[in-house]
Structure formats: C-alpha cells, structure tokens
Write an enzyme that holds these catalytic residues in place. Sequence first.
Site, PDB file in Angstrom:
ATOM      1  N   SER A 218       0.836  -1.188   0.000  1.00 18.30           N
ATOM      2  CA  SER A 218       0.000   0.000   0.000  1.00 18.30           C
ATOM      3  C   SER A 218       0.875   1.244   0.000  1.00 18.30           C
ATOM      4  O   SER A 218       2.042   1.191   0.401  1.00 18.30           O
ATOM      5  CB  SER A 218      -0.872  -0.049   1.261  1.00 18.30           C
ATOM      6  OG  SER A 218      -1.923   0.853   1.182  1.00 18.30           O
ATOM      7  N   GLU A 287      -8.348  -3.224  -6.608  1.00 13.15           N
ATOM      8  CA  GLU A 287      -9.006  -2.978  -5.318  1.00 13.15           C
ATOM      9  C   GLU A 287      -8.473  -1.717  -4.657  1.00 13.15           C
ATOM     10  O   GLU A 287      -7.789  -1.787  -3.634  1.00 13.15           O
ATOM     11  CB  GLU A 287      -8.693  -4.139  -4.369  1.00 13.15           C
ATOM     12  CG  GLU A 287      -9.549  -5.338  -4.530  1.00 13.15           C
ATOM     13  CD  GLU A 287      -8.978  -6.527  -3.788  1.00 13.15           C
ATOM     14  OE1 GLU A 287      -9.581  -7.591  -3.884  1.00 13.15           O
ATOM     15  OE2 GLU A 287      -7.923  -6.399  -3.124  1.00 13.15           O
ATOM     16  N   ARG A 290      -7.166   3.540  -0.538  1.00 11.64           N
ATOM     17  CA  ARG A 290      -6.639   4.871  -0.210  1.00 11.64           C
ATOM     18  C   ARG A 290      -6.900   5.889  -1.329  1.00 11.64           C
ATOM     19  O   ARG A 290      -7.281   7.025  -1.060  1.00 11.64           O
ATOM     20  CB  ARG A 290      -5.126   4.736   0.016  1.00 11.64           C
ATOM     21  CG  ARG A 290      -4.473   5.965   0.616  1.00 11.64           C
ATOM     22  CD  ARG A 290      -2.944   5.830   0.584  1.00 11.64           C
ATOM     23  NE  ARG A 290      -2.457   4.560   1.056  1.00 11.64           N
ATOM     24  CZ  ARG A 290      -2.043   4.313   2.307  1.00 11.64           C
ATOM     25  NH1 ARG A 290      -2.067   5.263   3.201  1.00 11.64           N
ATOM     26  NH2 ARG A 290      -1.599   3.111   2.631  1.00 11.64           N
ATOM     27  N   ARG A 327      -1.518   6.903  11.999  1.00  9.65           N
ATOM     28  CA  ARG A 327      -0.512   6.686  10.959  1.00  9.65           C
ATOM     29  C   ARG A 327       0.843   7.340  11.258  1.00  9.65           C
ATOM     30  O   ARG A 327       1.881   6.716  11.021  1.00  9.65           O
ATOM     31  CB  ARG A 327      -1.046   7.133   9.601  1.00  9.65           C
ATOM     32  CG  ARG A 327      -2.332   6.384   9.198  1.00  9.65           C
ATOM     33  CD  ARG A 327      -2.712   6.591   7.747  1.00  9.65           C
ATOM     34  NE  ARG A 327      -1.771   5.957   6.855  1.00  9.65           N
ATOM     35  CZ  ARG A 327      -0.829   6.579   6.188  1.00  9.65           C
ATOM     36  NH1 ARG A 327      -0.707   7.884   6.290  1.00  9.65           N
ATOM     37  NH2 ARG A 327      -0.001   5.908   5.422  1.00  9.65           N
ATOM     38  N   CYS A 358      -1.480  10.491  26.694  1.00 11.66           N
ATOM     39  CA  CYS A 358      -0.347  10.610  27.603  1.00 11.66           C
ATOM     40  C   CYS A 358       0.854   9.810  27.097  1.00 11.66           C
ATOM     41  O   CYS A 358       1.304   8.875  27.756  1.00 11.66           O
ATOM     42  CB  CYS A 358      -0.754  10.216  29.011  1.00 11.66           C
ATOM     43  SG  CYS A 358      -1.736   8.733  29.062  1.00 11.66           S
ATOM     44  N   TYR A 388      -7.700   5.194   6.215  1.00 12.50           N
ATOM     45  CA  TYR A 388      -6.935   4.671   7.349  1.00 12.50           C
ATOM     46  C   TYR A 388      -6.820   5.702   8.468  1.00 12.50           C
ATOM     47  O   TYR A 388      -5.808   5.772   9.173  1.00 12.50           O
ATOM     48  CB  TYR A 388      -5.553   4.170   6.887  1.00 12.50           C
ATOM     49  CG  TYR A 388      -5.671   3.158   5.766  1.00 12.50           C
ATOM     50  CD1 TYR A 388      -6.214   1.906   6.006  1.00 12.50           C
ATOM     51  CD2 TYR A 388      -5.281   3.463   4.452  1.00 12.50           C
ATOM     52  CE1 TYR A 388      -6.364   0.972   4.976  1.00 12.50           C
ATOM     53  CE2 TYR A 388      -5.425   2.541   3.430  1.00 12.50           C
ATOM     54  CZ  TYR A 388      -5.964   1.298   3.697  1.00 12.50           C
ATOM     55  OH  TYR A 388      -6.113   0.386   2.680  1.00 12.50           O
TER      56      TYR A 388
HETATM   57  N1  LLP Z   1      -6.512  -5.170  -1.334  1.00 11.85           N
HETATM   58  C1  LLP Z   1      -5.899  -5.834  -0.330  1.00 11.85           C
HETATM   59  C2  LLP Z   1      -5.875  -7.291  -0.334  1.00 11.85           C
HETATM   60  C3  LLP Z   1      -5.290  -5.113   0.704  1.00 11.85           C
HETATM   61  O1  LLP Z   1      -4.693  -5.777   1.687  1.00 11.85           O
HETATM   62  C4  LLP Z   1      -5.335  -3.710   0.705  1.00 11.85           C
HETATM   63  C5  LLP Z   1      -4.718  -2.936   1.787  1.00 11.85           C
HETATM   64  C6  LLP Z   1      -5.996  -3.062  -0.357  1.00 11.85           C
HETATM   65  C7  LLP Z   1      -6.557  -3.823  -1.363  1.00 11.85           C
HETATM   66  C8  LLP Z   1      -6.130  -1.575  -0.441  1.00 11.85           C
HETATM   67  O2  LLP Z   1      -4.910  -0.937  -0.547  1.00 11.85           O
HETATM   68  P1  LLP Z   1      -4.861   0.662  -0.790  1.00 11.85           P
HETATM   69  O3  LLP Z   1      -5.375   0.937  -2.183  1.00 11.85           O
HETATM   70  O4  LLP Z   1      -5.697   1.297   0.223  1.00 11.85           O
HETATM   71  O5  LLP Z   1      -3.434   0.969  -0.640  1.00 11.85           O
HETATM   72  N2  LLP Z   1      -3.069   0.924   7.406  1.00 11.85           N
HETATM   73  C9  LLP Z   1      -2.122   1.193   6.334  1.00 11.85           C
HETATM   74  C10 LLP Z   1      -2.554   0.585   5.029  1.00 11.85           C
HETATM   75  C11 LLP Z   1      -2.762  -0.903   5.087  1.00 11.85           C
HETATM   76  C12 LLP Z   1      -3.295  -1.468   3.813  1.00 11.85           C
HETATM   77  C13 LLP Z   1      -3.649  -2.899   3.961  1.00 11.85           C
HETATM   78  N3  LLP Z   1      -4.177  -3.485   2.794  1.00 11.85           N
HETATM   79  C14 LLP Z   1      -1.895   2.698   6.216  1.00 11.85           C
HETATM   80  O6  LLP Z   1      -2.494   3.448   6.965  1.00 11.85           O
HETATM   81  O7  LLP Z   1      -1.091   3.152   5.406  1.00 11.85           O
END
Ligand code: LLP
Length: 430
Positions: A218, A287, A290, A327, A358, A388
């Site tokens: 990601s 998919e 973000r 984040r 804290c 996120y």
């Molecule tokens: N498909 C699968 C199988 C995934 O695991 C993810 C994200 C996505 C699609 C979507 O990815 P995106 O287009 O959003 O990059 N918490 C982290 C991001 C973790 C993403 C996990 N999987 C952050 O705040 O940067």
Amino acid sequence: MSDENLTSAPLPMSLLPDSAEVGERGELRIGGLAIDELAAEYGTPLFIYDEDHLRSRCREAVTALGEGTAYASKAFLCVAMARLVNEEGLHIDVASHGELHTAIVGEVPGPNIVLHGNNKSDSELSLARSYGVGRVVVDSFDELDRLRSMHQKDGIVTPVLLRITPGVEAHTHKFISTGQNDSKFGFGLESGAALEAVEQCRQNPGVELFGVHYHIGSQVFRVDSFARALDVVARFFEPLELSELSVGGGLGVAYTESQSAPSITEWGEMLRGACESLGVKARVSAEPGRSIAAQAAITVYSIGTIKELPGIRTYVAVDGGFVDNARPMLYGSEYTTFAPSRIEESRVVKARVVGQHCESSDVIVQEATLPEGLAVGDLIATPVTGAYGYSMASSYNRMPRPAVLFVSKGSARTVIRRESVEDLMALDVQ
Ligand code: LLP
C-alpha cells in the site's frame, strides 16, 4: 519532513477535496459549507468528507480499472460509504465479519462483495457463503479444506480467487508491503505453493476457481513496482487459462506538498498497457482503497493549549491525536496542517502539532507550519485523512471517537455519530 522542505506558503488546494473553495471571509468551504461553521455545529475533532469527491473517484476507478473493481473498505467504511460505493458501480472488498456485516446492512448485493482475510473464521465464511458473496479470496490450504467440508454439509460451492504472493517487494513502508515471499499472506509463487493451490482447487468440489489475486503493498508511488509484479504474475497466470486477475490495491496518494502520486486513471492506463504487452486476456480488475478515500476528507481539531519552549520549539496541542490518526505513530507518516478559517494565509510559524494522549509519541505533525497568531480555541485541520484515519481509530485513554460528516452541495449529514462516554461504558460489566 526536513527543515528545508518546510513551506510557509498557504496550503495547496491540490491536497484538499475536489469541492474545496475559499469563502468571502478567507475560510475553507467544502461541499459548499464553511468548515468553521461545521466545527461550531458538530464539534471537534471532526472528519469531514466531500461526498462528491468520493463519488467521482469511484467512477474514475470503474472506468480506469474495469468491471469487477472493488473498493477496499478497510480504508474507510460505514453503512453510508457502503451504499455510496455500490451506487457508483464499484464492488466492495471486505476483510472481516464487521466489514462484511456493514456491506450487507448497506445493501450491497452478494455478487458485488469480495471477502478477504488470511485467517477467516468459520462464521465469516458461513455468512459470506450464505449471503452469496461474489468471490472469496482464498489465502491458505486450511481454508480450502474448510470450504470442502462446508460444501459437504450444505452443498454450497464457493466462487474463489487464489491469493498469491509474487515475491516482489514494493517500495513502501515494510509494515504495509505484502507481496514479498516472507509474508503471512497468500500462496508463494516461487515456493510452488501457488501452483499446488490451483491443482487442489481443481480437485475440490467445494470451490469454483475463477482466477488469481495479488496485492504488493500500500502507498506505492512507483508504477514500476506494479509493472514488475504484473510481469511475474502474468507468466504464472496465463498458462492456467483462468478468467480473472485482480491486482489488488496500493496506489499511493500525496499527503504533503512535497509528494505527488499518479492518478487512478494513470494507474489504470499503466496496467492496461502492461496487460496488453504481456498478452493477458483475462478480466483484470483492482481494489483501490486509499486512492478513493484519502483526499476526500479533512480532520478538524480545536487548539486546546499552546506551549512555547524557548530555544526548543512550540507545541500546539489539539483535542484528538492518535485516537483519530494512528498513521504518524505507526508508520512515521507525514501530514501537513492549516487553519480552516484562514486558508489563504502564509504559514510562517513553525510548531509541532500534538494530540492529548499521555505519550510523547502522540504527534500529528512533527514539523508543522501555521499562520501567525493562532490562539487557544482556534481550529486547525489536517488534509488527506479520509483513508486509514477513522478506520484505524481507537479509544485509547477512553477517548471517544470523532463524528464523521458527509457534505455535498450545501448540506451536511452525519454518517457516524460522535462516540459518547456512555458508548465507551457500554461494554463494561458493572
Ligand atoms: N486489497 C488488499 C488485499 C489489501 O490488503 C489492501 C490494503 C488493499 C486492497 C487496499 O490498498 P490501498 O489501495 O488502500 O493501498 N493501514 C495502512 C494501510 C494498510 C493497507 C492494507 N491493505 C496505512 O495506513 O497506510
């Protein structure tokens, strides 16, 4: 951000939602509404989403990435978001019972849901199968065995994709990089597990194999990472003669003025070009999470206290923190700040914007620049918090989670109400 990258210029509108504009008082307006007036009415901290921005990114994704493209709901989900995504023609990727349940309550039709998870529970699989989800992305041999036994009991054949790990390292933070060999996700290509899984599917009456899925990570800015993975996967995928290939999500977005990212359309063009030159004939979809949701929202905070440490720095503390944005603490992610009532002003004052937990690590922006003369009670905001942010919010220190608004064409609606202390107490057995 290093000191030389610090800017005193006003916040560039390019980091704000599409409908952002400057009002007569020099205030930021989104969806036709003044942010300071929304903060006065709904309180802070407050997530404000530009609904039309979300809709336009969904439509862009359908056009650029093709039929079957799913919104990765982990980026941000509530019932209103599930409905919106469905109305705009995207499928929805869910990765837990809670996300699946939200999509069902949002009346997303079963065939438009994709279920993910490296360790799905029996109840998740049962709910998905009885609701008729379009695809279950199988992640392990154990899962294939469980789908076989479930089929023996109820006769339901599960439509599946196999998640494979292509052995490609994305250029991103190691915690959000998933395509490498040493990963808890999927079936490895190099080890032969992926081919073995395809063969097992063909012998398994409980599943119907439609294709292959992979996701390299990601917040990936470099399109060459996506192209490299596609190149590796296509060589495995083509001889299988399957009909679907999902390339996952991962497109990066700009969070600060020093970053820039490809658009969803550019990502789609790159993928289409690469598929053509590799001779991929299957339906290719993606998919995005973000890239749909991040830039659609801002988080608005009130300043509660300002501490000037002579010769060291100024701390500006707001009424949120890693409760609403984990984040920076988790990944060292950079954000920028601005004053929504004074959006056009230069940001000449350097400060560290911190939350109210804290812990010293509760920092929202390490090196922020703000307009001169901000005082306790004034508002400051961080842009690009739509992905996120709320979805990873916690209630650490028993701090209730913020409210979430959708704004559009002059009206606002609450899509997630502010958590109350009573909500927090609801699980306590007294
Ligand atoms: N498909 C699968 C199988 C995934 O695991 C993810 C994200 C996505 C699609 C979507 O990815 P995106 O287009 O959003 O990059 N918490 C982290 C991001 C973790 C993403 C996990 N999987 C952050 O705040 O940067």
